[in-house]
Design a protein around this motif. Structure first.
Motif, PDB file in Angstrom:
ATOM      1  N   GLY A   1       0.802  -1.217   0.000  1.00 26.00           N
ATOM      2  CA  GLY A   1       0.000   0.000   0.000  1.00 26.00           C
ATOM      3  C   GLY A   1       0.834   1.265   0.000  1.00 26.00           C
ATOM      4  N   GLY A   2       0.145   2.386   0.273  1.00 24.85           N
ATOM      5  CA  GLY A   2       0.815   3.678   0.282  1.00 24.85           C
ATOM      6  C   GLY A   2       0.708   4.400   1.605  1.00 24.85           C
ATOM      7  N   VAL A   3      -0.029   3.838   2.562  1.00 28.73           N
ATOM      8  CA  VAL A   3      -0.136   4.377   3.923  1.00 28.73           C
ATOM      9  C   VAL A   3       0.220   3.245   4.869  1.00 28.73           C
ATOM     10  N   TRP A   4       1.250   3.444   5.655  1.00 26.63           N
ATOM     11  CA  TRP A   4       1.831   2.318   6.390  1.00 26.63           C
ATOM     12  C   TRP A   4       1.591   2.474   7.891  1.00 26.63           C
ATOM     13  N   ASN A   5       0.499   1.904   8.338  1.00 21.11           N
ATOM     14  CA  ASN A   5       0.099   1.970   9.739  1.00 21.11           C
ATOM     15  C   ASN A   5       0.256   0.600  10.387  1.00 21.11           C
ATOM     16  N   ASP A   6      -0.054   0.531  11.688  1.00 15.12           N
ATOM     17  CA  ASP A   6      -0.052  -0.764  12.357  1.00 15.12           C
ATOM     18  C   ASP A   6      -0.960  -1.729  11.616  1.00 15.12           C
ATOM     19  N   GLY A   7      -0.443  -2.931  11.365  1.00 12.66           N
ATOM     20  CA  GLY A   7      -1.222  -3.945  10.678  1.00 12.66           C
ATOM     21  C   GLY A   7      -0.981  -4.025   9.191  1.00 12.66           C
ATOM     22  N   THR A   8      -0.199  -3.092   8.630  1.00  9.68           N
ATOM     23  CA  THR A   8       0.111  -3.153   7.197  1.00  9.68           C
ATOM     24  C   THR A   8       0.843  -4.447   6.882  1.00  9.68           C
ATOM     25  N   ALA A   9       0.313  -5.224   5.945  1.00  9.43           N
ATOM     26  CA  ALA A   9       0.937  -6.498   5.581  1.00  9.43           C
ATOM     27  C   ALA A   9       2.193  -6.259   4.753  1.00  9.43           C
ATOM     28  N   VAL A  10       3.141  -7.180   4.849  1.00 12.36           N
ATOM     29  CA  VAL A  10       4.300  -7.158   3.956  1.00 12.36           C
ATOM     30  C   VAL A  10       4.125  -8.270   2.930  1.00 12.36           C
ATOM     31  N   HIS A  11       4.669  -8.017   1.745  1.00  7.38           N
ATOM     32  CA  HIS A  11       4.552  -8.996   0.673  1.00  7.38           C
ATOM     33  C   HIS A  11       5.767  -8.882  -0.237  1.00  7.38           C
ATOM     34  N   LEU A  12       5.763  -9.642  -1.297  1.00  6.26           N
ATOM     35  CA  LEU A  12       6.837  -9.626  -2.292  1.00  6.26           C
ATOM     36  C   LEU A  12       6.466  -8.613  -3.375  1.00  6.26           C
ATOM     37  N   TRP A  13       7.475  -7.847  -3.859  1.00  4.32           N
ATOM     38  CA  TRP A  13       7.187  -6.866  -4.911  1.00  4.32           C
ATOM     39  C   TRP A  13       8.472  -6.577  -5.690  1.00  4.32           C
ATOM     40  N   THR A  14       8.280  -6.176  -6.943  1.00  8.46           N
ATOM     41  CA  THR A  14       9.419  -5.771  -7.764  1.00  8.46           C
ATOM     42  C   THR A  14      10.236  -4.706  -7.040  1.00  8.46           C
ATOM     43  N   CYS A  15      11.539  -4.874  -7.016  1.00 13.52           N
ATOM     44  CA  CYS A  15      12.405  -3.961  -6.264  1.00 13.52           C
ATOM     45  C   CYS A  15      12.418  -2.575  -6.912  1.00 13.52           C
ATOM     46  N   HIS A  16      12.217  -1.537  -6.086  1.00 15.57           N
ATOM     47  CA  HIS A  16      12.238  -0.165  -6.598  1.00 15.57           C
ATOM     48  C   HIS A  16      12.920   0.797  -5.631  1.00 15.57           C
ATOM     49  N   THR A  17      13.398   0.330  -4.489  1.00 16.69           N
ATOM     50  CA  THR A  17      14.158   1.093  -3.482  1.00 16.69           C
ATOM     51  C   THR A  17      13.349   2.228  -2.863  1.00 16.69           C
ATOM     52  N   GLY A  18      12.017   2.168  -2.932  1.00 15.39           N
ATOM     53  CA  GLY A  18      11.204   3.166  -2.241  1.00 15.39           C
ATOM     54  C   GLY A  18      11.280   2.991  -0.733  1.00 15.39           C
ATOM     55  N   ALA A  19      10.722   3.947  -0.007  1.00 17.76           N
ATOM     56  CA  ALA A  19      10.818   3.920   1.459  1.00 17.76           C
ATOM     57  C   ALA A  19      10.204   2.664   2.052  1.00 17.76           C
ATOM     58  N   ASN A  20       9.189   2.120   1.386  1.00 25.10           N
ATOM     59  CA  ASN A  20       8.530   0.930   1.919  1.00 25.10           C
ATOM     60  C   ASN A  20       9.277  -0.357   1.600  1.00 25.10           C
ATOM     61  N   GLN A  21      10.455  -0.230   0.970  1.00 23.76           N
ATOM     62  CA  GLN A  21      11.320  -1.390   0.741  1.00 23.76           C
ATOM     63  C   GLN A  21      12.671  -1.243   1.440  1.00 23.76           C
ATOM     64  N   LYS A  22      12.810  -0.218   2.278  1.00 19.39           N
ATOM     65  CA  LYS A  22      14.060  -0.006   3.012  1.00 19.39           C
ATOM     66  C   LYS A  22      13.910  -0.582   4.415  1.00 19.39           C
TER      67      LYS A  22
END
Length: 590
Positions: A565-586
């Motif tokens: 997703g684009g809003v990362w609160n408590d309960g946000t699931a993690v999954h596999l995604w194409t690597c793009h080095t955005g903040a949600n992949q750091k």
């Protein structure tokens, strides 16, 4: 959960320690251990500021029954009344259900013997520990559940045999843990001294060991641990071999030993309970030989402890320049609103400002600015404040630093928890070449040090160190509801220091929490594939490779660990995604 540490704001970046000229000439009597009994009667109530909590004392026996069990229950109830915890005592194994255990911060196995839990009860207790519960084993707790591998690992070692009851000398190896900080370097007491089937030293932090030359019947080849602690599959485990005799439970020193074990297992205090081998003493408590004063002020030496006075000066280890990779460990205690620090990587000099200008200070002062508070590399890098606060013990209690230097990288561990990671890029300074110093900041700054030791060539322990995996918005990688079933959701959650957020990033590429592995569902590779908890199986679905750009890649799929997703609160699931080095992949790994 612990009382917050309040310390005065730092006055200077590099206050250096000074040993008073008379300190190195103190008579031997001043450094002799103080009798444990003289310090412990009042110490039993020292922890009364802990928040209220409950423990379960379990004393079911399916084999030999100790007459001291009733005395042990009474002692724990008395300690609880004085220290704000409630004791529920039972011999009913039906108490071991998930719902019932959830109300307790720790479960004490008080001289249990034989097989005391059935399969369902064992499962409930395993889940309790993996969710962050505490275990305290007393004496015959090591004579329990021989066919249950989880329990053997939890207890640390199982009973082999014992000689007759007799007096023996206990060597206190760790005087920072709350269970042993009140003791001198040796402890003379009478008990039934167990021999164990294995030596727990490689899997637990040994707090005390028997001197086998001081009694008859020891069979552990001179290395005979008798009390230890360990982090275990998300929970905490403390064991003491003492407690056979009725008299043990009226002995103030032994009662304080039990109190410290309970407090630590319940999470009321912290300690470095990682295994420790291969260290050499730089200050062993008996002498300041090899150390030298620079600047005013000093330290007093008593009871194996250096305590700062006056300043601003530095006590530095002049006998040896440290070069290459190393791990420095030391125990420290602030009396209250106090300031001190540990210096690394400075050239030999009797000018204390040499350490300030040419080395790095690891600060002790919990309320200064972020880059100059406890755990900070003073003036250069703040500690992870949330991690620091979770690991820090309050004034009057001991803490342990590990300062691990690898190349020009400095990792700082407080009570076994990583709180800072700094890399020197200044060509005029070097972490891996120079001397070590302790700081006495000035009048009124009362900070004590014990057990300063070093291990050349690298880290404190073999193997990886468990800790938090932090992602976007400072949230932690979390196992949903601390569950351990295969397929449990992995998510982002506010960091809380529980076992559900304690990950071990192993050399084989796995990432483990609660005894299971971070896993790509079905070994898939499509964007959005669920990342879950699963029984470790060695497949490519459970291999992860940290990248220099901060991403964590699953090599089998070529995709990255991603917060959805684009809003990362408590309960946000993690999954596999194409690597793009955005903040949600750091991700920041332990």
């Amino acid at each position: 959960m612990r009382t917050p540490l309040t310390a005065v704001a730092g006055l200077l970046a590099g206050a250096v320690l000074a040993l008073a000229p008379q300190a190195s000439a103190l008579p031997p009597a001043l450094s002799a251990p103080v009798a444990a009994e003289s310090r412990t009667a009042s110490a039993e109530t020292r922890a009364a500021a802990d928040p209220a909590y409950k423990i379960l004392v379990f004393s079911k026996t399916a084999g030999y029954r100790h007459s001291s069990i009733d005395d042990g229950v009474a002692a724990l109830q008395g300690l609880g009344a004085a220290n704000n915890f409630t004791v529920d005592a039972t011999e009913n194994a039906q108490s071991f259900t998930a719902g019932n255990l959830a109300q307790y911060k720790a479960v004490v196995f008080l001289s249990t013997t034989g097989d005391v839990l059935d399969a369902g009860q064992q499962t409930a207790f395993e889940q309790y520990v993996k969710a962050g519960g505490g275990y305290v084993g007393i004496h015959a707790a090591a004579d329990t559940e021989y066919d249950w591998p989880f329990y053997e690992g939890l207890a640390g070692a199982l009973f082999h045999s014992h000689p007759a009851i007799q007096s023996a000398t206990v060597k206190v190896e760790d005087r920072a843990h709350d269970a042993t900080a009140h003791l001198g370097t040796t402890w003379q007491r009478t008990d039934e001294w167990y021999n164990y089937r294995t030596n727990p030293r490689t899997t637990a932090r040994v707090l005390a060991a028997l001197d086998e030359s001081s009694y008859s019947g020891g069979n552990m080849a001179g290395d005979h641990p008798i009390a230890w602690c360990k982090d275990y599959q998300g929970g905490r485990a403390f064991y003491t071999g003492g407690g056979h005799t009725d008299e043990s439970y009226t002995d103030p020193a032994f009662r304080r030993h039990l109190l410290g074990g309970v407090r630590w297992a319940a999470g009321m205090t912290d300690a470095d309970c990682r295994p420790e081998t291969g260290y050499t003493a730089l200050f062993d408590g008996s002498s300041t030989a090899g150390w030298k004063q620079a600047g005013p002020g000093g330290f007093t030496l008593a009871d194996g402890t250096l305590t700062s006075q006056g300043g601003l000066g530095m006590l530095w280890h002049s006998a040896k320049e440290i070069t290459g990779d190393y791990s420095l460990k030391l125990d420290w205690r602030a009396a209250g609103d106090d300031n001190s620090g540990v210096f690394l990587g400075f050239p030999a000099s009797d000018d204390p400002w040499s350490a300030v200008n040419n080395g790095y200070e690891i600060q002790i002062d919990a309320t200064d600015a972020a880059d100059r508070t406890t755990g900070a590399v003073y003036g250069f890098r703040s500690a992870d404040i949330a991690a620091r606060d979770a690991a820090l013990n309050p004034p009057g209690e001991w803490n342990t630093y590990e300062l691990r230097v690898t190349g020009e990288r400095l990792e700082i561990f407080l009570n076994g928890r990583k709180i800072n990671d700094f890399t020197n890029t200044d060509p005029a300074r070097s972490l891996r070449q120079g001397h070590i110093g302790l700081q006495n900041h000035g009048d009124g700054d009362d900070v004590a040090f014990r057990n300063i030791r070093i291990k050349q060539g690298g880290g404190q322990q073999p193997g990886p160190v468990p800790g938090a995996v932090k992602g976007v918005n400072g949230k932690c990688l979390d196992v949903d509801n601390s569950a351990t079933a295969d397929g449990t959701k992995i998510q982002l959650w506010t960091c809380n220091g529980t076992g559900a957020q304690s990950w071990t990033v192993a050399g084989d590429g796995t990432m483990k929490a609660l005894g299971k592995c971070l896993d790509v569902s079905g070994g898939g590779s499509a964007d959005g594939t669920k990342v879950q908890l699963w029984t470790c199986n060695g497949t490519g679905a459970q291999k992860w490779a940290p990248q220099a750009d901060g991403t964590v890649r699953n090599p089998q799929s070529g995709k990255c660990l991603d917060a959805s997703g684009g809003v990362w609160n408590d309960g946000t699931a993690v999954h596999l995604w194409t690597c793009h080095t955005g903040a949600n992949q750091k991700w920041t790994l332990p």
